[in-house]
Every structure is written in structure tokens, then in C-alpha cells.
Design a protein around this motif. Structure first.
Motif, PDB file in Angstrom:
ATOM      1  N   LYS A  73       0.811  -1.206   0.000  1.00  0.00           N
ATOM      2  CA  LYS A  73       0.000   0.000   0.000  1.00  0.00           C
ATOM      3  C   LYS A  73       0.856   1.273   0.000  1.00  0.00           C
ATOM      4  O   LYS A  73       1.941   1.325   0.573  1.00  0.00           O
ATOM      5  N   ILE A  74       0.297   2.298  -0.650  1.00  0.00           N
ATOM      6  CA  ILE A  74       0.904   3.630  -0.677  1.00  0.00           C
ATOM      7  C   ILE A  74       0.055   4.554   0.180  1.00  0.00           C
ATOM      8  O   ILE A  74      -1.178   4.555   0.074  1.00  0.00           O
ATOM      9  N   ASN A  75       0.694   5.319   1.037  1.00  0.00           N
ATOM     10  CA  ASN A  75      -0.045   6.317   1.795  1.00  0.00           C
ATOM     11  C   ASN A  75      -0.464   7.435   0.835  1.00  0.00           C
ATOM     12  O   ASN A  75       0.397   8.095   0.239  1.00  0.00           O
ATOM     13  N   PRO A  76      -1.775   7.651   0.647  1.00  0.00           N
ATOM     14  CA  PRO A  76      -2.224   8.651  -0.343  1.00  0.00           C
ATOM     15  C   PRO A  76      -1.705  10.055  -0.085  1.00  0.00           C
ATOM     16  O   PRO A  76      -1.705  10.889  -1.001  1.00  0.00           O
ATOM     17  N   LEU A  77      -1.259  10.315   1.137  1.00  0.00           N
ATOM     18  CA  LEU A  77      -0.773  11.655   1.441  1.00  0.00           C
ATOM     19  C   LEU A  77       0.427  12.033   0.571  1.00  0.00           C
ATOM     20  O   LEU A  77       0.622  13.207   0.249  1.00  0.00           O
ATOM     21  N   ILE A  78       1.244  11.052   0.200  1.00  0.00           N
ATOM     22  CA  ILE A  78       2.432  11.392  -0.590  1.00  0.00           C
ATOM     23  C   ILE A  78       2.048  11.754  -2.024  1.00  0.00           C
ATOM     24  O   ILE A  78       2.855  12.327  -2.756  1.00  0.00           O
ATOM     25  N   GLY A  79       0.813  11.432  -2.436  1.00  0.00           N
ATOM     26  CA  GLY A  79       0.374  11.820  -3.774  1.00  0.00           C
ATOM     27  C   GLY A  79       0.301  13.320  -3.954  1.00  0.00           C
ATOM     28  O   GLY A  79       0.510  13.841  -5.053  1.00  0.00           O
ATOM     29  N   SER A  80       0.038  14.040  -2.842  1.00  0.00           N
ATOM     30  CA  SER A  80      -0.035  15.506  -2.934  1.00  0.00           C
ATOM     31  C   SER A  80       1.320  16.114  -3.254  1.00  0.00           C
ATOM     32  O   SER A  80       1.406  17.248  -3.723  1.00  0.00           O
ATOM     33  N   ALA A  81       2.402  15.359  -2.983  1.00  0.00           N
ATOM     34  CA  ALA A  81       3.751  15.860  -3.266  1.00  0.00           C
ATOM     35  C   ALA A  81       4.090  15.768  -4.746  1.00  0.00           C
ATOM     36  O   ALA A  81       5.197  16.141  -5.150  1.00  0.00           O
ATOM     37  N   GLY A  82       3.146  15.280  -5.556  1.00  0.00           N
ATOM     38  CA  GLY A  82       3.397  15.181  -6.989  1.00  0.00           C
ATOM     39  C   GLY A  82       3.563  16.525  -7.663  1.00  0.00           C
ATOM     40  O   GLY A  82       4.137  16.613  -8.752  1.00  0.00           O
ATOM     41  N   VAL A  83       3.045  17.598  -7.029  1.00  0.00           N
ATOM     42  CA  VAL A  83       3.338  18.938  -7.553  1.00  0.00           C
ATOM     43  C   VAL A  83       4.805  19.213  -7.273  1.00  0.00           C
ATOM     44  O   VAL A  83       5.368  18.719  -6.306  1.00  0.00           O
ATOM     45  N   SER A  84       5.433  20.000  -8.111  1.00  0.00           N
ATOM     46  CA  SER A  84       6.897  20.080  -8.060  1.00  0.00           C
ATOM     47  C   SER A  84       7.431  21.182  -7.168  1.00  0.00           C
ATOM     48  O   SER A  84       8.483  21.758  -7.440  1.00  0.00           O
ATOM     49  N   ALA A  85       6.708  21.499  -6.085  1.00  0.00           N
ATOM     50  CA  ALA A  85       7.224  22.464  -5.117  1.00  0.00           C
ATOM     51  C   ALA A  85       8.195  21.724  -4.198  1.00  0.00           C
ATOM     52  O   ALA A  85       7.836  21.248  -3.126  1.00  0.00           O
ATOM     53  N   VAL A  86       9.453  21.623  -4.637  1.00  0.00           N
ATOM     54  CA  VAL A  86      10.467  20.847  -3.915  1.00  0.00           C
ATOM     55  C   VAL A  86      11.183  21.750  -2.910  1.00  0.00           C
ATOM     56  O   VAL A  86      11.627  22.850  -3.274  1.00  0.00           O
ATOM     57  N   PRO A  87      11.392  21.289  -1.664  1.00  0.00           N
ATOM     58  CA  PRO A  87      10.855  20.073  -1.033  1.00  0.00           C
ATOM     59  C   PRO A  87       9.627  20.355  -0.173  1.00  0.00           C
ATOM     60  O   PRO A  87       9.244  19.534   0.647  1.00  0.00           O
TER      61      PRO A  87
END
Length: 516
Positions: free
Chosen positions: A456-470
Motif C-alpha cells: 500500500k501507498i499512503n495517499p498523502l504522498i500523492g499531494s507531493a506530486g506537484v513540483s514544489a520541492v521540497p
């Protein structure tokens, strides 16, 4: 009033899209100047305290007048030849007067040499106290702010408002620490370019040179990308390659906003976005400032200031915008999902990765090569381990210098006549929609992937798909820790985060290939 006509004939420095050839016709002995479109007289030259007259001589290089077209582009007219004025339109020397297209402004008889005596004319140069005082008053910024409203309110009240906006950006950068590395230079650029009569943003002004040299050419965003590559570790992405899908899903915000911009143009009076404008606005959804600036400079320079400010503002507001969206699309149990430890990624893998990405980019999407190529070049310097000095310079001195001038150049596009319009409001609304939709898309993609995966993937990390690093990865980690203090998601979130950087560059390449 005659000076104006002559102004145009001689030659001019253009700060708009009109071509020089459209302003005049030339024969062997005479040059005739004609207004190519509706224009407004803003400022004229004064010779010895008086207006130009028929028979006056003008030398090459003399300033003649400053005009503004219907799009608020400024047109500076200077003499390109030496000659004698034989005709001047009687409507000239009336400041802020509108001049219709097709009006003959001036006729100039060419002369190879002008002979002038060193003897002064009687009373020439004598100025009364009243004239000296009036000239002093008219040279102040306060006078310009009050009386330049006669041509357009953005030249007076609008400038004051935009100077306030500049100081607001500086305040947010210093006090709130919202992207201070960029908001402070952008804010100062906005202040400087709106100071009346300073002409710091006009032809020959320092900020104009900064913009033309670094942003208009696309050099500054590419150098920033190289610095980002040198500071980025692609290890988390290589350790869990499926998180690439999360970075790709977040780019849906870009293409949905493209459609939204077209709909606004169709249904909202006062908004007129072309497909190029819509593409430049849509890239805000990638939450990637350099990419937004690069694409806007190529497709829609007139909107660059609004797009850049929207992009960096929403990047700075990631900790405020994203958490409510993340919680809306996830359950408490989903936010508590713990992910397994990432595998070790060897140096060889990290060296091969940028090379493979560049090759694939060259074969499949050459239009994205500038952005992706510089990103991967910076990363290759980092991971190779043999050019530490170059890598350190790229990560520190070089990117810091360019960031200063990038901010000033972007701020120069926040002039009142360009920024204060209904389209800017539309850009801000669309930017928020793009960023929110991109965040939601990444979270939803993670939930979909969990249906087809045993790990399983924690869906919260999906929000990091935008490229505002880090920043985006840190927000994912913080929301996860709020649900479970022992659930650390930072390294897992860095995978989709760096994938989002590549994804936004690819999306920009697609838009360039289609609309440029």
C-alpha cells in the motif's frame, strides 16, 4: 505640437510589437511619418524651452517624444537622421491627446550636414524663476502620479497601488518567510518599475536589460533548473519507481486549467486569453516557478508578471492550501498507512538515471530538452562525485546570483499598466484551481494504485506530486505525523516530488511543441 510629427519620422526606439517600417515612408530627400495605429502622446522634447517649429533642425539621436498605444505599450521616438522639419501636425504638443491611426505626424527634409553657430540666440537659455520652479515641480514623481492619470488611471493611482503590492510581497517574504528568496526581489522589482519618471523599466533602464538578457531569452529559468538538479537527490524516485505515476497524475491540474482558461475567455467579458496565454497560465498547476517563467516568456510575455507571482505565491502557500485538500480526499485509516523502508540506490544508478532521461527526452520530446537537459546536467554533476567544485558553485553562488536577477526581472513585469486588469484576477483564480486540482489528482491516483497493489501507498504522498520541492514533501510528512507521530513519510514523498519536477518540465515541453 510639431515636434511630435517629426519625432516619428526620424526613427524611434520601439518598446512594443509595432515594426519600425510601419511608422514612416522614405524617398530620396523626404521622410514622412504616419501613425500606424491609435496612439496617445505622453511626453515631448523641448528645444531651448520652446516647441519645435517648421524649419527647425534635428540631429540624429535627438529624443523627440514618448507615445503609448492602445495596449499600454510605450513607444520612444528618437531621431535616426539629420534634417529639417518641413511639416508638423497641428495636433501635436497636446499631452495625452489621442492620435488616430493613419495621421501624418511629420515630414522631414533630409540633410547631410547641419551647421550651427556657437553664438547664442538672443534670450536663448534665459529662464524665468517661474519656469524653473515649474520644471522642478513637473520633474517630481508626485506630479506625475497626479497628472498622468489624464492618460490612464494606471499611470497614477495604479502605480501607487502596485508599489504597495511590491511592499506587501517584501513583507510576506521577510515577516512570514513565504518564499523570501524570490518574493523579496520580485517585490523590489515591482516597486522600482512603478516609480514614475524613473524609466528604470523602459528602453535603456537597468531592469529592462535584466529582463531582456535573462528572462526573455530563457537563460535564468534554465540556470535555476540546473541548480535545482544539483541540489536534488533522485534516489527516492529510483528506489520506488511507481511513485512516478503520482508525479504524472499531479500534472492533470495543468491540462484541466488549460480548459478552464478557454472557458473564462468564452464566458467572462473583459478576459481574452489566447491558446498560448491559456497554456502559460495552466503551467501554474505544476507549482514550478522556473518552468512557469520559462513557458510564459516563450508563449505569453505580457502575462509573465501575473503568472510568476501566482506561481510563487501558491508555492509559498503550500502548507495552507494542501492539507485541507489532502484530508478531504483521504480517510483517517488511509492517512495512517505505513510504507516499507526504501531500498538502497547505488551511485551507478544515480549516474545512469540523468543520462537515460536526457536520451529519452531527445528522442521523444525535444521541446522539453532545455528544461530537462539542464535539470539532469545539474544532477549529473552532483552524482558523478568528480566535479565537486562545479556542483557546489551551481548549488550555491550561481543559483543565488541568478535568483536575485530573476526576481528583479519578474518584478519588472508588475507595472500597473500591465498588471491591473481583469485578466490578472482570472490568472490568480485559475492558478489556485490548477494547484488544488493537481494536489487532488495526486492523492486520488495513490488511492487508485492501492486497488491494484499489495504494497500500500499512503495517499498523502500523492499531494507531493506537484513540483514544489521540497515543501510539498514536507507537508505530506507533517500531515502524516499529525495522524501518527511514528509515521515518517518524508523520503517516500520525495519520490513523487522530484517526479513532479520532471513531469512539469515534460508538460511544458508538450505545450511548447503544440502552441509555439
Amino acid at each position: 505640437m510639431r515636434i511630435t510629427s517629426f519625432l516619428f519620422i526620424t526613427f524611434f526606439s520601439l518598446v512594443c510589437t509595432v515594426k519600425a517600417q510601419e511608422f514612416f515612408t522614405s524617398s530620396q530627400d523626404v521622410v514622412t511619418l504616419t501613425a500606424p495605429s491609435d496612439i496617445t502622446l505622453v511626453e515631448v522634447s523641448i528645444k531651448n524651452g520652446a516647441e519645435f517649429q517648421i524649419g527647425d533642425k534635428v540631429k540624429s539621436g535627438d529624443f523627440l517624444a514618448l507615445f503609448m498605444d492602445s495596449n499600454h505599450n510605450k513607444i520612444t521616438v528618437t531621431s535616426g537622421i539629420t534634417g529639417e522639419i518641413t511639416y508638423i501636425n497641428e495636433a501635436f504638443y497636446r499631452i495625452y491627446r489621442s492620435i488616430p491611426a493613419g495621421t501624418t505626424l511629420l515630414v522631414l527634409k533630409k540633410q547631410d550636414i547641419i551647421v550651427q553657430s556657437t553664438e547664442s540666440e538672443k534670450d536663448a537659455g534665459e529662464l524665468s524663476f517661474a519656469r524653473v520652479f515649474r520644471n522642478l515641480v513637473e520633474s517630481t514623481g508626485l506630479y506625475a502620479l497626479i497628472f498622468n492619470n489624464a492618460i490612464n488611471w494606471t499611470e497614477g493611482v495604479g502605480r501607487v497601488f502596485m508599489i504597495g503590492v511590491g511592499f506587501l510581497l517584501i513583507y510576506l517574504g521577510i515577516s512570514r518567510q513565504f518564499e523570501p528568496l524570490l518574493l523579496i526581489p520580485i517585490g523590489m522589482g515591482a516597486v522600482l518599475c512603478n516609480i514614475p519618471l524613473a524609466f528604470i523599466n523602459d528602453e535603456g533602464g537597468i531592469i529592462r536589460y535584466v529582463y531582456d538578457a535573462g528572462i526573455k531569452t530563457g537563460i535564468f529559468p534554465l540556470i535555476i533548473f540546473m541548480g535545482v538538479g544539483a541540489m536534488t537527490d533522485f534516489g527516492p524516485l529510483l528506489a520506488n519507481p511507481r511513485t512516478t505515476l503520482l508525479g504524472a497524475a499531479a500534472q492533470f491540474g495543468i491540462f484541466s486549467t488549460l480548459i478552464g482558461a478557454i472557458l473564462l475567455t468564452k464566458y467572462i467579458p473583459g478576459i481574452d486569453f489566447s491558446l498560448k496565454d491559456a497554456s502559460s497560465i495552466a503551467i501554474i498547476g505544476g507549482a514550478d516557478g522556473p518552468t512557469s517563467i520559462f513557458l510564459a516568456s516563450k508563449l505569453s510575455p505580457r502575462l509573465l508578471g501575473s503568472i510568476a507571482v501566482a506561481a510563487y505565491s501558491y508555492m509559498a502557500l503550500v502548507p495552507i492550501i494542501q492539507p485541507p485538500i489532502m484530508k478531504l480526499f483521504t480517510t483517517k485509516s488511509e492517512r495512517r498507512i505505513k510504507m516499507s523502508q526504501l531500498r538502497y540506490v547505488s551511485q551507478r544508478e544515480k549516474i545512469i538515471f540523468p543520462i537515460v532521461v536526457i536520451v529519452l527526452c531527445a528522442l521523444l520530446l525535444p521541446s522539453a530538452a532545455p528544461l530537462i537537459g539542464f535539470l539532469m546536467f545539474g544532477n549529473l554533476m552532483r552524482e558523478s562525485g568528480v566535479v565537486k567544485r562545479l556542483s557546489d558553485t551551481t548549488q550555491n553562488a550561481l543559483i543565488n546570483i541568478v535568483t536575485i536577477f530573476l526576481g528583479l526581472g519578474v518584478g519588472s513585469k508588475l507595472s500597473a499598466d500591465k498588471f491591473l486588469n481583469l485578466e490578472t484576477l482570472g490568472i490568480i483564480v485559475l492558478g489556485l484551481f490548477a494547484f488544488s486540482f493537481g494536489t487532488a489528482s495526486g492523492v486520488i491516483m495513490a488511492k487508485i494504485m492501492n486497488f491494484f497493489s499489495t504494497s500500500k501507498i499512503n495517499p498523502l504522498i500523492g499531494s507531493a506530486g506537484v513540483s514544489a520541492v521540497p515543501m510539498a514533501a514536507r507537508v505530506s510528512n507533517k500531515v502524516g505525523l499529525d495522524e501518527d507521530p511514528h509515521n515518517f513519510l518524508l523520503m517516500h514523498a520525495m519520490g513523487p516530488n522530484v517526479a513532479g519536477v520532471i513531469g512539469s518540465a515534460v508538460a511544458a515541453g508538450v505545450l511548447l511543441a503544440v502552441f509555439l
